[in-house]
Scaffold this motif. Structure first.
Motif, PDB file in Angstrom:
ATOM      1  N   LEU A 166      45.592  28.427  15.823  1.00  0.00           N
ATOM      2  CA  LEU A 166      45.324  29.343  14.723  1.00  0.00           C
ATOM      3  C   LEU A 166      44.004  28.963  14.061  1.00  0.00           C
ATOM      4  O   LEU A 166      43.772  27.786  13.753  1.00  0.00           O
ATOM      5  CB  LEU A 166      46.457  29.260  13.691  1.00  0.00           C
ATOM      6  CG  LEU A 166      46.256  30.016  12.378  1.00  0.00           C
ATOM      7  CD1 LEU A 166      46.252  31.529  12.615  1.00  0.00           C
ATOM      8  CD2 LEU A 166      47.345  29.638  11.369  1.00  0.00           C
ATOM      9  N   THR A 167      43.145  29.956  13.853  1.00  0.00           N
ATOM     10  CA  THR A 167      41.940  29.752  13.067  1.00  0.00           C
ATOM     11  C   THR A 167      41.758  30.980  12.177  1.00  0.00           C
ATOM     12  O   THR A 167      42.499  31.964  12.280  1.00  0.00           O
ATOM     13  CB  THR A 167      40.703  29.510  13.958  1.00  0.00           C
ATOM     14  OG1 THR A 167      39.591  29.109  13.143  1.00  0.00           O
ATOM     15  CG2 THR A 167      40.325  30.754  14.746  1.00  0.00           C
ATOM     16  N   ALA A 168      40.772  30.923  11.275  1.00  0.00           N
ATOM     17  CA  ALA A 168      40.507  32.039  10.366  1.00  0.00           C
ATOM     18  C   ALA A 168      39.099  31.894   9.827  1.00  0.00           C
ATOM     19  O   ALA A 168      38.449  30.845   9.997  1.00  0.00           O
ATOM     20  CB  ALA A 168      41.523  32.053   9.217  1.00  0.00           C
TER      21      ALA A 168
ATOM     22  N   ASP B 144      44.790  36.150   4.441  1.00  0.00           N
ATOM     23  CA  ASP B 144      43.726  36.873   3.749  1.00  0.00           C
ATOM     24  C   ASP B 144      42.337  36.545   4.288  1.00  0.00           C
ATOM     25  O   ASP B 144      41.331  36.939   3.704  1.00  0.00           O
ATOM     26  CB  ASP B 144      43.770  36.569   2.247  1.00  0.00           C
ATOM     27  CG  ASP B 144      43.622  35.089   1.944  1.00  0.00           C
ATOM     28  OD1 ASP B 144      43.719  34.266   2.890  1.00  0.00           O
ATOM     29  OD2 ASP B 144      43.413  34.736   0.768  1.00  0.00           O
ATOM     30  N   ALA B 145      42.257  35.812   5.414  1.00  0.00           N
ATOM     31  CA  ALA B 145      40.967  35.355   5.933  1.00  0.00           C
ATOM     32  C   ALA B 145      40.774  35.731   7.395  1.00  0.00           C
ATOM     33  O   ALA B 145      40.219  34.957   8.177  1.00  0.00           O
ATOM     34  CB  ALA B 145      40.845  33.837   5.761  1.00  0.00           C
ATOM     35  N   ALA B 146      41.220  36.933   7.778  1.00  0.00           N
ATOM     36  CA  ALA B 146      41.041  37.443   9.141  1.00  0.00           C
ATOM     37  C   ALA B 146      41.507  36.424  10.185  1.00  0.00           C
ATOM     38  O   ALA B 146      40.721  35.930  10.993  1.00  0.00           O
ATOM     39  CB  ALA B 146      39.586  37.831   9.387  1.00  0.00           C
ATOM     40  N   PRO B 147      42.803  36.088  10.197  1.00  0.00           N
ATOM     41  CA  PRO B 147      43.279  35.060  11.124  1.00  0.00           C
ATOM     42  C   PRO B 147      43.195  35.488  12.576  1.00  0.00           C
ATOM     43  O   PRO B 147      43.310  36.666  12.913  1.00  0.00           O
ATOM     44  CB  PRO B 147      44.740  34.859  10.699  1.00  0.00           C
ATOM     45  CG  PRO B 147      45.134  36.154  10.060  1.00  0.00           C
ATOM     46  CD  PRO B 147      43.892  36.644   9.372  1.00  0.00           C
TER      47      PRO B 147
ATOM     48  N   GLY C 182      36.050  43.207   9.677  1.00  0.00           N
ATOM     49  CA  GLY C 182      36.136  42.097   8.739  1.00  0.00           C
ATOM     50  C   GLY C 182      37.518  41.644   8.333  1.00  0.00           C
ATOM     51  O   GLY C 182      37.661  40.752   7.528  1.00  0.00           O
ATOM     52  N   GLY C 183      38.585  42.237   8.873  1.00  0.00           N
ATOM     53  CA  GLY C 183      39.914  41.725   8.574  1.00  0.00           C
ATOM     54  C   GLY C 183      40.656  42.555   7.547  1.00  0.00           C
ATOM     55  O   GLY C 183      40.141  43.511   6.971  1.00  0.00           O
TER      56      GLY C 183
ATOM     57  N   PHE D  71      52.025  34.245  25.999  1.00  0.00           N
ATOM     58  CA  PHE D  71      50.585  34.448  25.815  1.00  0.00           C
ATOM     59  C   PHE D  71      50.351  35.516  24.743  1.00  0.00           C
ATOM     60  O   PHE D  71      49.621  36.474  24.942  1.00  0.00           O
ATOM     61  CB  PHE D  71      49.922  34.820  27.136  1.00  0.00           C
ATOM     62  CG  PHE D  71      50.069  33.753  28.180  1.00  0.00           C
ATOM     63  CD1 PHE D  71      49.316  32.596  28.131  1.00  0.00           C
ATOM     64  CD2 PHE D  71      51.013  33.872  29.199  1.00  0.00           C
ATOM     65  CE1 PHE D  71      49.466  31.586  29.075  1.00  0.00           C
ATOM     66  CE2 PHE D  71      51.173  32.880  30.154  1.00  0.00           C
ATOM     67  CZ  PHE D  71      50.395  31.722  30.086  1.00  0.00           C
ATOM     68  N   ALA D  72      50.997  35.308  23.597  1.00  0.00           N
ATOM     69  CA  ALA D  72      50.923  36.253  22.492  1.00  0.00           C
ATOM     70  C   ALA D  72      49.666  35.990  21.671  1.00  0.00           C
ATOM     71  O   ALA D  72      49.031  34.929  21.771  1.00  0.00           O
ATOM     72  CB  ALA D  72      52.165  36.128  21.619  1.00  0.00           C
ATOM     73  N   GLY D  73      49.311  36.961  20.810  1.00  0.00           N
ATOM     74  CA  GLY D  73      48.138  36.741  19.989  1.00  0.00           C
ATOM     75  C   GLY D  73      47.910  37.831  18.964  1.00  0.00           C
ATOM     76  O   GLY D  73      48.467  38.932  19.043  1.00  0.00           O
ATOM     77  N   LEU D  74      47.073  37.499  17.982  1.00  0.00           N
ATOM     78  CA  LEU D  74      46.614  38.411  16.941  1.00  0.00           C
ATOM     79  C   LEU D  74      45.115  38.225  16.812  1.00  0.00           C
ATOM     80  O   LEU D  74      44.631  37.087  16.680  1.00  0.00           O
ATOM     81  CB  LEU D  74      47.304  38.092  15.610  1.00  0.00           C
ATOM     82  CG  LEU D  74      46.730  38.749  14.345  1.00  0.00           C
ATOM     83  CD1 LEU D  74      46.862  40.267  14.415  1.00  0.00           C
ATOM     84  CD2 LEU D  74      47.435  38.205  13.095  1.00  0.00           C
ATOM     85  N   PHE D  75      44.360  39.339  16.846  1.00  0.00           N
ATOM     86  CA  PHE D  75      42.904  39.242  16.816  1.00  0.00           C
ATOM     87  C   PHE D  75      42.338  40.405  16.006  1.00  0.00           C
ATOM     88  O   PHE D  75      42.655  41.569  16.277  1.00  0.00           O
ATOM     89  CB  PHE D  75      42.342  39.294  18.234  1.00  0.00           C
ATOM     90  CG  PHE D  75      40.885  38.897  18.342  1.00  0.00           C
ATOM     91  CD1 PHE D  75      40.532  37.585  18.601  1.00  0.00           C
ATOM     92  CD2 PHE D  75      39.879  39.834  18.187  1.00  0.00           C
ATOM     93  CE1 PHE D  75      39.199  37.204  18.695  1.00  0.00           C
ATOM     94  CE2 PHE D  75      38.539  39.472  18.276  1.00  0.00           C
ATOM     95  CZ  PHE D  75      38.195  38.150  18.532  1.00  0.00           C
TER      96      PHE D  75
END
Length: 491
Positions: A45-47, A24-27, A260-261, A251-255
């Motif tokens: 991982l960050t958010a 819920d915090a735009a990871p 704002g998420g 080299f996977a990812g989510l952005f």
């Protein structure tokens, strides 16, 4: 403060669980799912991250260089290499900062949903870092801010916030909104729920035109792609998890790209932003700083040459052997190696650029690839930002010579590429960097659920238009499975 606060997480959470806990915090997630060892060792991982500015003109990285130089700190030995700094996404058209190129044309695809931001960079002042080889994870908090000196108080607050999130149950996905189907005006349906602005005949004609330009001596190679269009009713995290399962990659990812998420619909008249989900197998560039000498070692790992894998182990071995012996695919790979050697030579020490691995076979979920490795040592007066400026976008997804190939791509492809063929990266406080090539990548429009899934391949003088079209479908098969769409688009 210089050194970050570090707390080991025991037992270490799984990446999917931690992702759900911050959903819920735009990871922002950069994950190695497969390829155990050097290429599949770390995840981050960050958010709730802060936007960072980019510069204009030919110095877009100047604000990032200033911020990270101001907060420079050596990496702590024994931890994963990224210990806080910046995470970002550069879209393919970001290359216009470094070369004089035609202005991108949105095309019918992006006119339907709005074109994504060409780039976004965020401050990763805290993160969870995994070392998959040894099965450990840490929460790391730096206390750095966009405008102020690092603060021990802020570092502790952010660490406490991260630990509190990890202590709660994983968050359920928000109720799925029904996606809005793509209109027929964007292109024909080539499989149930999948459209493309290219018909098969149009794509093959574009390949044939590219071959003619190569035979005329205009270029040596060009990478031609087509955007496949589908929809997804779930959240960004739902989509990432399904792509992750269907097509694990190093080299996977989510952005989250603008808006704002999850849960932000953009307000009245807004577009709600985009989510970029990648299952990329390809490293663009990495920079590792030797803590004793300060030397910055560069690595690129271009992929060129693809075959669809077979269920039979015997046939799969035969496919790999055929790919290794393919003159066309090896030539394609070597041309890109030469292009990257040239790009790296612009910022690396004379005599340091080399190719220690050439056309090696690597197998992934649905395809096998030829992969090479190019290495060099940055000159003392250069850094990771000048390296990115010298090499972006990656030559493996443009062609050679790069600028002329990009002009041809502009003329032949039906829409701007957007995030596809750009790069998702992290940049640490010690001068290090790791950046992927955004292939096997989905750009999801948050407000409508419409998804753009581009796929492409390198075209050479030996290319067969029909085979090149089929190759794009083979590359898309695993990603399309995440949508419950057919993995066998119609011819």
């Amino acid at each position: 403060m210089k050194a970050p606060l570090v707390q080991e997480l025991t037992p270490p959470p799984t990446v999917p669980t931690a992702l759900r806990q911050v959903a819920d915090a735009a990871p922002v997630l950069l994950e190695s799912v497969s390829r155990p060892g050097r290429l599949g060792r770390y995840s981050f991982l960050t958010a709730d991250a802060t936007d960072l500015p980019l510069g204009t003109g030919d110095e877009p990285f100047a604000p990032l260089r200033s911020l990270l130089d101001r907060n420079k700190a050596p990496a702590i030995a024994g931890l994963p290499p990224f210990q806080g700094g910046a995470v970002g996404l550069l879209g393919y058209e970001f290359g216009g900062h470094f070369e004089r190129l035609p202005a991108p044309e949105a095309g019918e695809v992006w006119r339907e949903i709005g074109i994504p931001p060409v780039a976004s960079v965020l401050l990763a002042d805290w993160l969870i870092a995994w070392d998959h080889d040894i099965g450990r994870a840490w929460a790391i908090s730096t206390g750095i801010t966009r405008n102020e000196a690092p603060s021990a108080t802020r570092a502790q607050q952010r660490l406490d916030g991260a630990l509190a999130r990890l202590a709660r149950p994983p968050q359920p996905a928000p109720e799925a909104r029904r996606s809005s189907p793509w209109p027929a005006s964007v292109g024909p349906e080539i499989a149930p729920g999948v459209r493309s602005p290219f018909t098969r005949a149009e794509y093959e004609a574009a390949v044939a035109e590219t071959v003619e330009l190569i035979c005329a001596g205009d270029i040596f190679q060009a990478n031609l792609s087509q955007p496949l269009l589908t929809t997804f009713d779930g959240s960004a995290v739902d989509l990432y998890e399904r792509v992750r399962q269907a097509n694990p990659a190093p080299f996977a990812g989510l952005f989250p790209l603008g808006g704002g998420g999850e849960g932000d619909d953009g307000g009245e008249g807004g577009d709600g932003g985009f989510d970029v989900v990648s299952a990329s197998p390809e490293r663009f560039l990495s920079v590792a700083v030797n803590p004793e000498t300060g030397a910055a070692e560069v690595e690129a790992r271009p992929i060129k040459g693809t075959r669809r894998r077979k269920a039979s182990p015997t046939l799969d071995l035969w496919v790999g052997d055929e790919l290794r012996q393919s003159g066309k695919d090896r030539a394609e790979n070597v041309m890109i190696v030469d292009l990257l050697r040239n790009d790296l030579s612009r910022v690396c020490a004379p005599g340091s650029v080399r190719a220690p691995a050439l056309c090696e076979l690597e197998r992934y979920e649905t395809v096998a690839h030829l992969v090479s490795e190019v290495r060099g040592t940055l000159r003392p007066d250069e850094d990771r930002w000048s390296l990115l400026a010298a090499a972006f976008p990656c030559g493996s997804i443009t062609g050679a010579p790069k600028v002329r190939a990009m002009e041809i791509i502009h003329d032949l492809e039906p829409a701007a590429r957007g995030p596809y063929c750009g790069s998702l990266f992290w940049a640490g406080r010690d001068g290090s960097l790791d950046a992927n090539v955004l292939i096997r990548t989905v750009t999801r429009h948050r407000a409508t659920g419409r998804c753009v899934v581009p796929v492409g391949g390198g075209i050479t003088a030996r290319s067969d238009p029909a085979a090149e079209y089929e190759e794009t479908l083979h590359k898309a098969a695993a990603t399309l499975r995440a949508f419950d769409a057919s993995s066998e688009p119609l011819s």
